[in-house]
Scaffold this active site. Structure first.
Site: not given
Length: 234
Positions: A131, A135
């Site tokens: 990600h 995040k």
């Protein structure tokens, strides 16, 4: 619909654009700087905030009789309390670790593959998720949902870990790379081959569209639901 956005980061902005394109109105935007607000004139709320505020956001909605859809991960130690409150207040709530239609199909594929691989002791299952660097939680909520889907259908695995796996653990490797919306890959490895399934998000639009679709579906209902209900996945 008149929508409240609880969390107005990149996902909130993506949801806003899709909602407007589908004929809805954004009547409330809440971010970290927002102090006082009410849910007057709101038909449904969409929560993509942060783990430390998600529980309060969701319970505020339920207590104000506002259907709420949440895609915030990292707060699930309070999930059972939200379910109990929703049932008590006869509210409406959907939580999803991922609202993408493609990912929800991937959840089903992952569970089915685990059933097929169950008992084949020559294979070991592991996972990688990638990600963007902003995040906050690791592993991702989607990775945890995938791991749960394996554990329910693959007898030799009982839990997941980020490092130093025991034989009964699924090892999840979590990577954070600039501007990666989300990639999840499952590996079944043996001495002779590797079987791999993967889902790669190209942008945030799939997550945002799924959240809006879930909101459209939820309005007028009571109860606690998932994306399987929204997508009519049996």
């Amino acid at each position: 619909m008149r929508i409240a956005l609880l969390g107005y980061g990149r996902m909130g902005k993506a949801i806003e654009q899709i909602a407007i394109n589908r004929g809805h109105e954004i009547v409330l935007k809440v971010d970290r700087k927002t102090k006082d607000y009410t849910f007057s004139n709101v038909d449904v709320a969409i929560d993509f905030s942060i783990p430390t505020t998600a529980y309060q956001n969701i319970t505020d909605c339920i207590n104000n009789n506002i259907p709420v859809v949440s895609g915030t991960t990292g707060w699930l130690e309070d999930y059972d309390k939200v379910v109990a409150l929703c049932n008590e207040k006869k509210g409406a709530f959907i939580y999803g670790s991922n609202f993408s239609i493609g990912v929800n199909i991937f959840f089903e594929l992952n569970a089915y593959l685990a059933k097929l691989m169950n008992g084949l002791s020559s294979y070991n299952v592991s996972m990688e998720e990638i990600h963007h660097t902003k995040k906050l939680d690791a592993p991702s909520g989607t990775a945890i949902s995938l791991a749960d889907g394996i554990i329910k259908n693959y007898d030799s695995k009982k839990s997941w870990v980020l490092e130093s796996p025991a034989e009964e653990d699924i090892e999840i490797t979590a990577k954070r790379i600039e501007d990666v919306p989300g990639t999840h890959t499952i590996f079944y490895k043996s001495e002779v081959d590797t079987l791999t399934i993967s889902h790669e998000a190209h942008n945030r639009q799939g997550f945002a569209l799924g959240a809006v679709l879930a909101s459209e579906w939820l309005v007028g209902k009571t109860g606690v639901y998932t994306m399987k209900d929204v997508l009519n996945i049996k």
